[in-house]
Design a protein around this motif. Structure first.
Motif, PDB file in Angstrom:
ATOM      1  N   ASP A   1     -16.741  47.599  32.570  1.00  0.00           N
ATOM      2  CA  ASP A   1     -15.103  48.217  32.073  1.00  0.00           C
ATOM      3  C   ASP A   1     -15.195  47.630  30.871  1.00  0.00           C
ATOM      4  N   ASN A   2     -15.829  46.679  29.792  1.00  0.00           N
ATOM      5  CA  ASN A   2     -15.121  46.780  28.663  1.00  0.00           C
ATOM      6  C   ASN A   2     -15.722  46.898  27.819  1.00  0.00           C
ATOM      7  N   CYS A   3     -17.064  47.969  27.513  1.00  0.00           N
ATOM      8  CA  CYS A   3     -17.388  48.983  26.196  1.00  0.00           C
ATOM      9  C   CYS A   3     -16.549  49.509  26.074  1.00  0.00           C
ATOM     10  N   ASP A   4     -16.571  49.951  25.035  1.00  0.00           N
ATOM     11  CA  ASP A   4     -15.840  51.066  24.481  1.00  0.00           C
ATOM     12  C   ASP A   4     -17.381  52.650  23.997  1.00  0.00           C
ATOM     13  N   LEU A   5     -18.445  52.297  24.251  1.00  0.00           N
ATOM     14  CA  LEU A   5     -19.061  53.337  24.550  1.00  0.00           C
ATOM     15  C   LEU A   5     -20.012  53.255  25.984  1.00  0.00           C
ATOM     16  N   LEU A   6     -20.745  54.287  26.517  1.00  0.00           N
ATOM     17  CA  LEU A   6     -21.135  54.490  27.876  1.00  0.00           C
ATOM     18  C   LEU A   6     -22.390  55.645  27.681  1.00  0.00           C
ATOM     19  N   LEU A   7     -23.786  55.370  27.430  1.00  0.00           N
ATOM     20  CA  LEU A   7     -24.605  55.905  27.390  1.00  0.00           C
ATOM     21  C   LEU A   7     -25.380  55.818  29.248  1.00  0.00           C
ATOM     22  N   ILE A   8     -25.732  56.861  29.822  1.00  0.00           N
ATOM     23  CA  ILE A   8     -25.514  56.539  31.345  1.00  0.00           C
ATOM     24  C   ILE A   8     -26.738  57.902  30.909  1.00  0.00           C
ATOM     25  N   ILE A   9     -27.763  57.507  31.393  1.00  0.00           N
ATOM     26  CA  ILE A   9     -29.736  57.904  31.463  1.00  0.00           C
ATOM     27  C   ILE A   9     -30.483  58.625  32.438  1.00  0.00           C
ATOM     28  N   GLY A  10     -30.226  59.045  33.480  1.00  0.00           N
ATOM     29  CA  GLY A  10     -31.221  59.535  34.545  1.00  0.00           C
ATOM     30  C   GLY A  10     -30.755  58.793  35.712  1.00  0.00           C
ATOM     31  N   GLU A  11     -29.107  58.330  35.787  1.00  0.00           N
ATOM     32  CA  GLU A  11     -28.453  57.720  36.725  1.00  0.00           C
ATOM     33  C   GLU A  11     -27.549  59.254  37.400  1.00  0.00           C
TER      34      GLU A  11
ATOM     35  N   PHE B   1     -13.306  54.170  36.307  1.00  0.00           N
ATOM     36  CA  PHE B   1     -14.528  53.526  35.995  1.00  0.00           C
ATOM     37  C   PHE B   1     -14.636  53.278  34.080  1.00  0.00           C
ATOM     38  N   ALA B   2     -14.513  52.325  33.306  1.00  0.00           N
ATOM     39  CA  ALA B   2     -15.222  52.297  31.987  1.00  0.00           C
ATOM     40  C   ALA B   2     -14.322  53.300  31.726  1.00  0.00           C
ATOM     41  N   THR B   3     -13.036  52.756  31.971  1.00  0.00           N
ATOM     42  CA  THR B   3     -11.655  53.380  31.184  1.00  0.00           C
ATOM     43  C   THR B   3     -11.560  53.263  29.831  1.00  0.00           C
ATOM     44  N   GLN B   4     -12.416  52.468  29.113  1.00  0.00           N
ATOM     45  CA  GLN B   4     -12.177  52.367  27.598  1.00  0.00           C
ATOM     46  C   GLN B   4     -13.129  53.154  26.864  1.00  0.00           C
ATOM     47  N   ALA B   5     -14.093  54.132  27.632  1.00  0.00           N
ATOM     48  CA  ALA B   5     -15.836  53.570  27.266  1.00  0.00           C
ATOM     49  C   ALA B   5     -15.320  55.953  27.222  1.00  0.00           C
ATOM     50  N   THR B   6     -16.309  56.356  25.217  1.00  0.00           N
ATOM     51  CA  THR B   6     -16.681  57.304  26.056  1.00  0.00           C
ATOM     52  C   THR B   6     -18.401  57.722  26.121  1.00  0.00           C
ATOM     53  N   LYS B   7     -18.195  58.234  27.101  1.00  0.00           N
ATOM     54  CA  LYS B   7     -19.371  58.540  28.329  1.00  0.00           C
ATOM     55  C   LYS B   7     -20.150  59.981  28.149  1.00  0.00           C
ATOM     56  N   ILE B   8     -21.522  59.230  27.738  1.00  0.00           N
ATOM     57  CA  ILE B   8     -22.247  60.517  27.585  1.00  0.00           C
ATOM     58  C   ILE B   8     -23.330  60.403  28.559  1.00  0.00           C
ATOM     59  N   MET B   9     -23.816  61.545  29.235  1.00  0.00           N
ATOM     60  CA  MET B   9     -24.161  61.165  30.565  1.00  0.00           C
ATOM     61  C   MET B   9     -25.737  62.164  30.709  1.00  0.00           C
ATOM     62  N   VAL B  10     -26.879  61.798  30.506  1.00  0.00           N
ATOM     63  CA  VAL B  10     -27.683  62.687  30.799  1.00  0.00           C
ATOM     64  C   VAL B  10     -28.106  62.829  32.198  1.00  0.00           C
TER      65      VAL B  10
ATOM     66  N   ILE C   1     -17.305  63.247  32.004  1.00  0.00           N
ATOM     67  CA  ILE C   1     -17.935  62.859  31.142  1.00  0.00           C
ATOM     68  C   ILE C   1     -17.500  63.657  29.634  1.00  0.00           C
ATOM     69  N   ASP C   2     -17.614  62.456  28.671  1.00  0.00           N
ATOM     70  CA  ASP C   2     -16.942  63.266  27.734  1.00  0.00           C
ATOM     71  C   ASP C   2     -17.990  64.243  26.992  1.00  0.00           C
ATOM     72  N   VAL C   3     -19.370  63.902  26.389  1.00  0.00           N
ATOM     73  CA  VAL C   3     -20.602  64.378  26.115  1.00  0.00           C
ATOM     74  C   VAL C   3     -21.723  64.650  27.441  1.00  0.00           C
ATOM     75  N   PRO C   4     -21.573  66.032  27.623  1.00  0.00           N
ATOM     76  CA  PRO C   4     -22.489  66.463  29.436  1.00  0.00           C
ATOM     77  C   PRO C   4     -24.411  66.368  27.967  1.00  0.00           C
ATOM     78  N   VAL C   5     -24.691  65.937  28.641  1.00  0.00           N
ATOM     79  CA  VAL C   5     -26.360  66.184  28.164  1.00  0.00           C
ATOM     80  C   VAL C   5     -27.100  66.734  29.403  1.00  0.00           C
ATOM     81  N   VAL C   6     -27.925  68.020  30.106  1.00  0.00           N
ATOM     82  CA  VAL C   6     -28.303  68.244  31.084  1.00  0.00           C
ATOM     83  C   VAL C   6     -29.900  68.368  29.622  1.00  0.00           C
ATOM     84  N   ALA C   7     -30.541  67.218  30.606  1.00  0.00           N
ATOM     85  CA  ALA C   7     -32.194  67.108  29.757  1.00  0.00           C
ATOM     86  C   ALA C   7     -32.940  66.270  30.850  1.00  0.00           C
ATOM     87  N   ASP C   8     -34.265  66.618  30.464  1.00  0.00           N
ATOM     88  CA  ASP C   8     -35.018  65.914  31.354  1.00  0.00           C
ATOM     89  C   ASP C   8     -35.247  64.283  30.552  1.00  0.00           C
TER      90      ASP C   8
END
Length: 279
Positions: A171-181, A195-204, A218-225
């Motif tokens: 809830d309080n992060c300002d950047l959320l790096l999501i990997i493999g979820e 969900f995580a309204t304060q965060a820039t969301k990067i999703m791998v 998602i702010d930065v989508p990353v299609v990758a292994d």
């Protein structure tokens, strides 16, 4: 079942027959009826490849009895060769942009999911988190053991029945790096717009459709292994801002009941003392 161009001519011939391919297609990566015995190697190799590459998943081969009983010449069987498109499982990773966002963030957070395990990335995950010392949480069901409390910046299991500290961090992060979820509703809650309204969301994620779904923006989508991404991340020189989150460990005494009832937290603490040496 009699077929013409892959389609049943009649509903069923035998009393145990059913059009199983149409039933399982929505829940498999590959489902086919092997109609000719000389196709068996191609379909077996293709099914095995698809089951174990990209996002792993189930496959289904329906092999009729007449095909099972047919004689074949292994030297004349056609083999399956994946195309270059099939072999390319990772798109371009905007690593420079991700590093800038990580270093700019005042409250960065990592959410490590089961896709890391499926990609064989457990070892490189630990190398990454030990190197950059980022706060980390895990999902409640599929990968809550991927990071453990041996890592000093692990905040626990995040999600609807997750622990207070992990959900506070989300809830309080300002950047959320999501990997493999894949961020199912048990992670975002059914009120997913909050969900995580304060965060820039990067999703791998290796599956681009998971990134596109409407339940997460998602702010930065990353299609990758996931493993490939972590290996590239490990090679970066990153200096993160330290964000200390106060943790609230469970005190077994808070859950003590009457003497005739078992305190499950105390029981597990005692049981843990006897687990030394067990694998």
């Amino acid at each position: 079942m009699p077929r013409k161009n892959g389609k049943p001519v009649i509903r069923s011939l035998g009393f145990q027959e059913i059009n199983i391919i149409h039933m399982v297609k929505p829940i498999t990566k590959y489902a086919v009826t092997v109609e000719q015995e000389n196709q068996i190697l191609y379909h077996l190799e293709k099914a095995l490849y698809l089951a174990t590459h990209g996002r792993p998943g189930p496959v289904w081969l329906d092999i009729p009895l007449d095909v099972q009983a047919a004689k074949i010449n292994p030297k004349k069987l056609k083999s399956f060769k994946p195309s270059q498109k099939d072999l390319s499982i990772s798109g371009r990773i905007p690593m420079a942009k991700i590093v800038r966002l990580l270093e700019k963030a005042k409250r960065p957070l990592l959410l490590a999911g089961n896709g890391i395990r499926l990609a064989g990335g457990e070892e490189i995950l630990w190398k990454v988190i030990k190197k950059i010392k980022i706060n980390a949480v895990t999902p409640i069901f599929t990968a809550d053991d991927l990071v453990t409390y041996e890592y000093p910046y692990y905040l626990g299991r995040q999600g609807m029945p997750g622990n207070k500290t992990a959900n506070y961090a989300i809830d309080n992060c300002d950047l959320l790096l999501i990997i493999g979820e894949r961020m199912q509703l048990t992670q975002t809650s059914y009120d997913y717009k909050k969900f995580a309204t304060q965060a820039t969301k990067i999703m791998v994620d290796i599956d681009k459709e998971e990134i596109r779904k409407k339940t997460i923006k998602i702010d930065v989508p990353v299609v990758a292994d996931a493993k490939v991404f972590l290996e590239q991340l490990y090679r970066q020189n990153i200096s993160l801002n330290r964000w200390d989150v106060e943790q609230n460990p469970i005190d077994p005494k808070d859950f003590a009941g009457k003497r005739q009832y078992l305190n499950v937290y105390s029981f597990l603490n005692e049981l843990n003392k006897y687990l030394k040496g067990f694998d």
